[in-house]
Design a protein around this motif. Sequence first.
Motif, PDB file in Angstrom:
ATOM      1  N   GLU A  17       0.832  -1.208   0.000  1.00 21.04           N
ATOM      2  CA  GLU A  17       0.000   0.000   0.000  1.00 21.04           C
ATOM      3  C   GLU A  17       0.867   1.259   0.000  1.00 21.04           C
ATOM      4  O   GLU A  17       0.566   2.232  -0.694  1.00 21.04           O
ATOM      5  CB  GLU A  17      -0.952  -0.002   1.199  1.00 21.04           C
ATOM      6  CG  GLU A  17      -2.033  -1.054   1.123  1.00 21.04           C
ATOM      7  CD  GLU A  17      -2.913  -0.899  -0.111  1.00 21.04           C
ATOM      8  OE1 GLU A  17      -3.366   0.235  -0.401  1.00 21.04           O
ATOM      9  OE2 GLU A  17      -3.143  -1.910  -0.798  1.00 21.04           O
ATOM     10  N   ALA A  18       1.946   1.221   0.779  1.00 19.66           N
ATOM     11  CA  ALA A  18       2.870   2.360   0.818  1.00 19.66           C
ATOM     12  C   ALA A  18       3.483   2.582  -0.567  1.00 19.66           C
ATOM     13  O   ALA A  18       3.616   3.724  -1.024  1.00 19.66           O
ATOM     14  CB  ALA A  18       3.963   2.114   1.854  1.00 19.66           C
ATOM     15  N   ALA A  19       3.836   1.494  -1.240  1.00 19.82           N
ATOM     16  CA  ALA A  19       4.420   1.602  -2.576  1.00 19.82           C
ATOM     17  C   ALA A  19       3.424   2.221  -3.556  1.00 19.82           C
ATOM     18  O   ALA A  19       3.807   3.042  -4.397  1.00 19.82           O
ATOM     19  CB  ALA A  19       4.873   0.225  -3.069  1.00 19.82           C
ATOM     20  N   LYS A  20       2.151   1.853  -3.450  1.00 20.47           N
ATOM     21  CA  LYS A  20       1.128   2.428  -4.338  1.00 20.47           C
ATOM     22  C   LYS A  20       1.065   3.941  -4.171  1.00 20.47           C
ATOM     23  O   LYS A  20       0.928   4.674  -5.156  1.00 20.47           O
ATOM     24  CB  LYS A  20      -0.238   1.813  -4.041  1.00 20.47           C
ATOM     25  CG  LYS A  20      -0.389   0.400  -4.544  1.00 20.47           C
ATOM     26  CD  LYS A  20      -1.751  -0.153  -4.210  1.00 20.47           C
ATOM     27  CE  LYS A  20      -1.844  -1.623  -4.561  1.00 20.47           C
ATOM     28  NZ  LYS A  20      -3.141  -2.200  -4.163  1.00 20.47           N
ATOM     29  N   ILE A  21       1.190   4.412  -2.947  1.00 19.36           N
ATOM     30  CA  ILE A  21       1.168   5.859  -2.702  1.00 19.36           C
ATOM     31  C   ILE A  21       2.413   6.512  -3.294  1.00 19.36           C
ATOM     32  O   ILE A  21       2.334   7.538  -3.971  1.00 19.36           O
ATOM     33  CB  ILE A  21       1.033   6.153  -1.193  1.00 19.36           C
ATOM     34  CG1 ILE A  21      -0.363   5.738  -0.722  1.00 19.36           C
ATOM     35  CG2 ILE A  21       1.307   7.626  -0.894  1.00 19.36           C
ATOM     36  CD1 ILE A  21      -0.559   5.767   0.767  1.00 19.36           C
ATOM     37  N   GLY A  44      11.514  -2.834   2.048  1.00 22.75           N
ATOM     38  CA  GLY A  44      10.225  -3.504   1.880  1.00 22.75           C
ATOM     39  C   GLY A  44       9.312  -2.755   0.929  1.00 22.75           C
ATOM     40  O   GLY A  44       8.610  -3.347   0.100  1.00 22.75           O
ATOM     41  N   ILE A  45       9.329  -1.445   1.032  1.00 22.70           N
ATOM     42  CA  ILE A  45       8.526  -0.620   0.137  1.00 22.70           C
ATOM     43  C   ILE A  45       9.116  -0.624  -1.267  1.00 22.70           C
ATOM     44  O   ILE A  45       8.401  -0.776  -2.256  1.00 22.70           O
ATOM     45  CB  ILE A  45       8.403   0.814   0.693  1.00 22.70           C
ATOM     46  CG1 ILE A  45       7.637   0.788   2.026  1.00 22.70           C
ATOM     47  CG2 ILE A  45       7.730   1.736  -0.315  1.00 22.70           C
ATOM     48  CD1 ILE A  45       7.707   2.074   2.819  1.00 22.70           C
ATOM     49  N   LEU A  46      10.434  -0.473  -1.373  1.00 25.75           N
ATOM     50  CA  LEU A  46      11.105  -0.457  -2.680  1.00 25.75           C
ATOM     51  C   LEU A  46      10.845  -1.738  -3.466  1.00 25.75           C
ATOM     52  O   LEU A  46      10.709  -1.704  -4.691  1.00 25.75           O
ATOM     53  CB  LEU A  46      12.607  -0.252  -2.510  1.00 25.75           C
ATOM     54  CG  LEU A  46      13.043   1.171  -2.197  1.00 25.75           C
ATOM     55  CD1 LEU A  46      14.470   1.191  -1.670  1.00 25.75           C
ATOM     56  CD2 LEU A  46      12.909   2.047  -3.436  1.00 25.75           C
ATOM     57  N   LYS A  47      10.796  -2.871  -2.777  1.00 28.61           N
ATOM     58  CA  LYS A  47      10.533  -4.147  -3.454  1.00 28.61           C
ATOM     59  C   LYS A  47       9.193  -4.126  -4.176  1.00 28.61           C
ATOM     60  O   LYS A  47       9.006  -4.822  -5.162  1.00 28.61           O
ATOM     61  CB  LYS A  47      10.535  -5.305  -2.454  1.00 28.61           C
ATOM     62  CG  LYS A  47      11.887  -5.686  -1.955  1.00 28.61           C
ATOM     63  CD  LYS A  47      11.918  -7.000  -1.202  1.00 28.61           C
ATOM     64  CE  LYS A  47      10.893  -7.138  -0.124  1.00 28.61           C
ATOM     65  NZ  LYS A  47      11.095  -8.334   0.727  1.00 28.61           N
ATOM     66  N   ASN A  48       8.261  -3.320  -3.670  1.00 24.22           N
ATOM     67  CA  ASN A  48       6.919  -3.270  -4.240  1.00 24.22           C
ATOM     68  C   ASN A  48       6.732  -2.166  -5.280  1.00 24.22           C
ATOM     69  O   ASN A  48       5.678  -2.085  -5.895  1.00 24.22           O
ATOM     70  CB  ASN A  48       5.889  -3.092  -3.113  1.00 24.22           C
ATOM     71  CG  ASN A  48       5.741  -4.352  -2.299  1.00 24.22           C
ATOM     72  OD1 ASN A  48       5.079  -5.280  -2.715  1.00 24.22           O
ATOM     73  ND2 ASN A  48       6.386  -4.402  -1.155  1.00 24.22           N
TER      74      ASN A  48
END
Length: 160
Positions: A17-21, A44-48
């Motif tokens: 969800e953080a990556a989508k933002i 973790g965010i970068l992976k997404n």
Amino acid sequence: MSDEEAAQTIKDMEAGEAAKILEEISNEKAARILELIEIERAIGILKNLSDLKASVIFEVMQIEKAAELLQEMWEIGLHNKTLTILCEISAGNVTAIFLKVEIGLAAMTLEAMVDLNVTRGADIIKNAASMNLTKTAKIVENMQTEEAAQLIIELSRRKD
């Protein structure tokens, strides 16, 4: 919302969800937010993130933080994502990152880059040598013989 408030909000979200933002906001803002989050969470965010968005964020991120993130990404086994980012950002930024990370890691990463694109690897070594010849020599010295030889051959073919 300030960068600090955004970082706190993003930090508490699920990584996907953080990556989508982050995909939807400016690259500069996304980079500033990731710079404020602890390394493991940022990874973790970068992976997404899409490879393109991650690369553009790294292009505008502070070199010290980019080096720290990429070093950790490589060490935990995210080799493909790390190489994709390094192949997409400017040679100047890759050079600066390589000169910030540990020599062994720079050598291993450069070996993998040479296997993908020897011309790109040669560009990075040439830039690095002009910035810090001693560290560049140590990086090449720590590379596997075949990849180091490919770099040397590629550099010897150049007229500049």
